[in-house]
Structures are given as C-alpha cells and as structure tokens.
Design a protein around this motif. Sequence first.
Motif, PDB file in Angstrom:
ATOM      1  N   SER A  78      -2.579  12.604  10.714  1.00  0.00           N
ATOM      2  CA  SER A  78      -2.181  11.268  11.170  1.00  0.00           C
ATOM      3  C   SER A  78      -1.237  10.594  10.170  1.00  0.00           C
ATOM      4  CB  SER A  78      -3.411  10.405  11.383  1.00  0.00           C
ATOM      5  OG  SER A  78      -4.086  10.262  10.163  1.00  0.00           O
ATOM      6  N   ARG A  79      -1.113  11.147   8.946  1.00  0.00           N
ATOM      7  CA  ARG A  79      -0.220  10.538   7.950  1.00  0.00           C
ATOM      8  C   ARG A  79       1.239  10.909   8.187  1.00  0.00           C
ATOM      9  NH1 ARG A  79      -3.433   8.743   3.444  1.00  0.00           N
ATOM     10  NH2 ARG A  79      -1.575   8.488   2.191  1.00  0.00           N
ATOM     11  N   VAL A  80       1.495  11.703   9.226  1.00  0.00           N
ATOM     12  CA  VAL A  80       2.855  12.229   9.400  1.00  0.00           C
ATOM     13  C   VAL A  80       3.900  11.113   9.530  1.00  0.00           C
ATOM     14  CG1 VAL A  80       2.820  12.567  11.924  1.00  0.00           C
ATOM     15  CG2 VAL A  80       4.194  14.070  10.492  1.00  0.00           C
ATOM     16  N   LEU A  98     -13.106  -0.592  -8.663  1.00  0.00           N
ATOM     17  CA  LEU A  98     -12.925  -1.551  -7.578  1.00  0.00           C
ATOM     18  C   LEU A  98     -12.114  -0.894  -6.467  1.00  0.00           C
ATOM     19  CD1 LEU A  98     -12.983  -4.470  -6.410  1.00  0.00           C
ATOM     20  CD2 LEU A  98     -10.870  -4.893  -7.683  1.00  0.00           C
ATOM     21  N   GLY A  99     -12.665  -0.920  -5.247  1.00  0.00           N
ATOM     22  CA  GLY A  99     -11.877  -0.464  -4.108  1.00  0.00           C
ATOM     23  C   GLY A  99     -12.591   0.529  -3.220  1.00  0.00           C
ATOM     24  N   ALA A 100     -11.939   0.873  -2.126  1.00  0.00           N
ATOM     25  CA  ALA A 100     -12.396   1.823  -1.109  1.00  0.00           C
ATOM     26  C   ALA A 100     -13.526   1.235  -0.252  1.00  0.00           C
ATOM     27  CB  ALA A 100     -12.806   3.145  -1.724  1.00  0.00           C
ATOM     28  N   LYS A 101     -13.924   2.014   0.741  1.00  0.00           N
ATOM     29  CA  LYS A 101     -14.921   1.525   1.704  1.00  0.00           C
ATOM     30  C   LYS A 101     -16.284   1.368   1.029  1.00  0.00           C
ATOM     31  CE  LYS A 101     -12.506   2.796   5.753  1.00  0.00           C
ATOM     32  NZ  LYS A 101     -11.850   4.097   5.878  1.00  0.00           N
ATOM     33  N   LEU A 110      -6.944  -0.339  -3.931  1.00  0.00           N
ATOM     34  CA  LEU A 110      -6.881  -1.115  -2.682  1.00  0.00           C
ATOM     35  C   LEU A 110      -5.690  -0.709  -1.830  1.00  0.00           C
ATOM     36  CD1 LEU A 110      -7.426  -4.642  -4.337  1.00  0.00           C
ATOM     37  CD2 LEU A 110      -9.184  -3.150  -3.368  1.00  0.00           C
ATOM     38  N   GLY A 111      -4.986   0.355  -2.251  1.00  0.00           N
ATOM     39  CA  GLY A 111      -3.739   0.737  -1.576  1.00  0.00           C
ATOM     40  C   GLY A 111      -2.602  -0.150  -2.065  1.00  0.00           C
ATOM     41  N   ALA A 112      -1.382   0.365  -1.991  1.00  0.00           N
ATOM     42  CA  ALA A 112      -0.204  -0.400  -2.444  1.00  0.00           C
ATOM     43  C   ALA A 112       0.388  -1.177  -1.274  1.00  0.00           C
ATOM     44  CB  ALA A 112       0.843   0.570  -2.995  1.00  0.00           C
ATOM     45  N   PRO A 113       0.965  -2.347  -1.485  1.00  0.00           N
ATOM     46  CA  PRO A 113       1.131  -3.061  -2.755  1.00  0.00           C
ATOM     47  C   PRO A 113      -0.017  -4.009  -3.086  1.00  0.00           C
ATOM     48  CG  PRO A 113       2.349  -4.209  -1.050  1.00  0.00           C
ATOM     49  CD  PRO A 113       1.672  -3.048  -0.375  1.00  0.00           C
ATOM     50  N   LYS A 114      -1.081  -3.962  -2.241  1.00  0.00           N
ATOM     51  CA  LYS A 114      -2.186  -4.911  -2.432  1.00  0.00           C
ATOM     52  C   LYS A 114      -2.775  -4.794  -3.848  1.00  0.00           C
ATOM     53  CE  LYS A 114      -6.290  -6.394  -0.018  1.00  0.00           C
ATOM     54  NZ  LYS A 114      -7.220  -6.145   1.082  1.00  0.00           N
ATOM     55  N   GLN A 115      -3.009  -3.532  -4.280  1.00  0.00           N
ATOM     56  CA  GLN A 115      -3.678  -3.335  -5.567  1.00  0.00           C
ATOM     57  C   GLN A 115      -2.817  -3.836  -6.739  1.00  0.00           C
ATOM     58  OE1 GLN A 115      -4.328   0.840  -5.096  1.00  0.00           O
ATOM     59  NE2 GLN A 115      -2.296   1.415  -5.773  1.00  0.00           N
ATOM     60  N   GLY A 156      -4.648   3.766  -5.734  1.00  0.00           N
ATOM     61  CA  GLY A 156      -4.671   4.182  -4.328  1.00  0.00           C
ATOM     62  C   GLY A 156      -5.972   4.831  -3.886  1.00  0.00           C
ATOM     63  N   GLY A 157      -5.869   6.065  -3.400  1.00  0.00           N
ATOM     64  CA  GLY A 157      -7.034   6.738  -2.820  1.00  0.00           C
ATOM     65  C   GLY A 157      -7.886   7.531  -3.806  1.00  0.00           C
ATOM     66  N   VAL A 158      -7.754   7.241  -5.094  1.00  0.00           N
ATOM     67  CA  VAL A 158      -8.448   8.060  -6.104  1.00  0.00           C
ATOM     68  C   VAL A 158      -9.975   8.007  -5.993  1.00  0.00           C
ATOM     69  CG1 VAL A 158      -8.960   7.979  -8.590  1.00  0.00           C
ATOM     70  CG2 VAL A 158      -6.627   8.340  -7.815  1.00  0.00           C
ATOM     71  N   LEU A 159     -10.524   6.854  -5.601  1.00  0.00           N
ATOM     72  CA  LEU A 159     -11.993   6.783  -5.490  1.00  0.00           C
ATOM     73  C   LEU A 159     -12.489   7.654  -4.340  1.00  0.00           C
ATOM     74  CD1 LEU A 159     -12.721   3.010  -6.205  1.00  0.00           C
ATOM     75  CD2 LEU A 159     -12.840   4.957  -7.774  1.00  0.00           C
ATOM     76  N   ASP A 160     -11.672   7.772  -3.297  1.00  0.00           N
ATOM     77  CA  ASP A 160     -12.042   8.662  -2.179  1.00  0.00           C
ATOM     78  C   ASP A 160     -12.140  10.105  -2.678  1.00  0.00           C
ATOM     79  OD1 ASP A 160     -12.062   6.589  -0.258  1.00  0.00           O
ATOM     80  OD2 ASP A 160      -9.889   6.693  -0.112  1.00  0.00           O
ATOM     81  N   VAL A 161     -11.270  10.461  -3.613  1.00  0.00           N
ATOM     82  CA  VAL A 161     -11.307  11.824  -4.171  1.00  0.00           C
ATOM     83  C   VAL A 161     -12.522  11.979  -5.082  1.00  0.00           C
ATOM     84  CG1 VAL A 161     -10.089  13.536  -5.591  1.00  0.00           C
ATOM     85  CG2 VAL A 161      -8.797  12.091  -3.994  1.00  0.00           C
ATOM     86  N   GLY A 174     -13.597  -2.358  -1.679  1.00  0.00           N
ATOM     87  CA  GLY A 174     -12.275  -2.980  -1.631  1.00  0.00           C
ATOM     88  C   GLY A 174     -12.052  -3.873  -0.421  1.00  0.00           C
ATOM     89  N   TYR A 175     -13.124  -4.252   0.264  1.00  0.00           N
ATOM     90  CA  TYR A 175     -12.968  -5.076   1.476  1.00  0.00           C
ATOM     91  C   TYR A 175     -13.702  -6.392   1.271  1.00  0.00           C
ATOM     92  CZ  TYR A 175     -10.948  -0.835   3.214  1.00  0.00           C
ATOM     93  OH  TYR A 175     -10.130   0.266   3.345  1.00  0.00           O
ATOM     94  N   PHE A 176     -13.060  -7.279   0.497  1.00  0.00           N
ATOM     95  CA  PHE A 176     -13.682  -8.564   0.149  1.00  0.00           C
ATOM     96  C   PHE A 176     -12.695  -9.684   0.409  1.00  0.00           C
ATOM     97  CE2 PHE A 176     -11.761  -6.479  -3.525  1.00  0.00           C
ATOM     98  CZ  PHE A 176     -10.906  -7.439  -4.006  1.00  0.00           C
TER      99      PHE A 176
END
Length: 241
Positions: A217-219, A106-109, A159-164, A184-189, A135-137
Amino acid sequence: MKQTILGVRFDSLTRQQAAQAGAALLEAPGFHYAVTPNPEFLLAAEKDASFRKILNEADLTLPDGIGVIYAARILGRPLQGRVTGIDFAGDLLARLNETGGRLYLLGAKPGVAQRAGENIQAQYPNLVLCGTHDGYFQDDAAVAGEIAQAKPDLLFVCLGAPKQEKWMVQWGPATGARLAIGLGGVLDVYSGQVERAPEIFQKLGLEWAYRLMKEPSRVGRMARLPLVLVKALKGRFTKGE
Ligand code: UDP
C-alpha cells in the motif's frame, strides 16, 4: 561538514562519526535534536518552509534514505554515506548502555512503545528505560511534562514526519532531554511489529524495495521518490540547489 541537497543541509559523516557526534550531544548541556531525512522529507520541505527551517537548524541531519545519497551524487556533492535512523538509534542505545543513561520512547500506536521498550531493555540491560507514551495524544504540554518528570537523557520521537520534527522543536526543550531524535517507524521495528529488511537488502540499498514488498500500500508514497533524483538532475544542470 554540511552539504546542501535540494535545500536541506546534511551532515556528511560515516556511521561511526555520526555515533560520536550523537554521544557528544548527549553530554553537552541544553537540548539538542537530530533529524533523519529521506527523499520524502526533501519533497515535503520544498513546499513547507517551516519544516525546511527545522531540518536546517537541527544539531545533526543524517541521510536516512538511499535516494538522498543518489541525489547528492547526482548533484556532485557526495555524502560520506548513508546513516539510517535505526542504525544511529542503535548506536546511541549502545552508548546509553555504557553510561547507564536514561531513555524515553514517544510515539506509535498504543502499546507499541512499551513493547519496543521491553525489547530494547532486554538488549541493552544497563540503560534505564524511564518511560514510554503512545503517539496519539492531544495535550502536547501534558505529554512534555510527563517526559520531563521521567528525566530522560535521550528521547526517541516517532510520530512520522513532519509532525515529529515540529513536535521536537516546539516541545523538546520542555522535556529536559539532552537529545531528541525524530525516528519515524523505528518503534514499530523495535516492537517486532514491523520487520527490518534482511542485511542483504540493507547492503544493496534496497530496504525501500523490501518495505514495498511487505507493505504494497506504500506504493503511492514511494512512486514520488524518483522525483527527488529528477530534481537533483535539474539542479545539476541549472544553477544548482
Ligand atoms: N504516528 C504517531 N502519531 C501520529 C501519526 C503517526 O505516533 O499522529 C506513528 C505511527 O504509528 C508510526 C510512525 O508514527 O509508528 C510513523 O511511521 P511511518 O512508517 O509513516 O514513518 P516513516 O518512517 O515512513 O516516516
């Protein structure tokens, strides 16, 4: 054994012990959840009591970021080691592959979880990929119901923290899964969309630097991380956290 780092209780385990603990949760009746806090979680939990409670009531709390390991050392309460979410996830997939267990992502675009699932299935052919959902429902109950129908043993919630973490606690029991993990971003990986840092960066504890190189951009987000170390130092020299 648990160690409290800046208000969050972590399990102090080696990667192998964490994998064994996860496998045991997969076999135990009822719903369980695991969290993988990094320094950003600690800063968020400081300000959000409900998030902190969720982290502290997890069945397993594993230190995902090298910043947590350093903060623990500074506080004089070293943890056995870093267990990243993605390593823990991989160990549980290997376990599911041995037992022929069922996995839901469950999650990610849109489309990412499905691609991640195809890659996971190719690598672990004996596990059953029983479903995926982006993850956009809006309708949480409907998604929890869909997951329940798929009858997973293991559920990745990305879904990213703290949402997930909030989602896992509120809706996890309704999914019927034995173990949900906030990743977090594990499905993207796994989908191949985001590349994991090469091993040398992982060994040196510099995955954050690699990620920063790839996603400058994460800086802004990352600049706050040394704050955790400063807070740990303060904790060490005052009454402690
Ligand atoms: N995400 C999602 N639904 C949301 C917000 C985020 O599915 O409402 C996904 C996002 O697409 C990404 C993941 O959650 O795949 C979070 O990624 P991020 O890199 O922020 O997570 P981290 O690992 O840094 O916590």
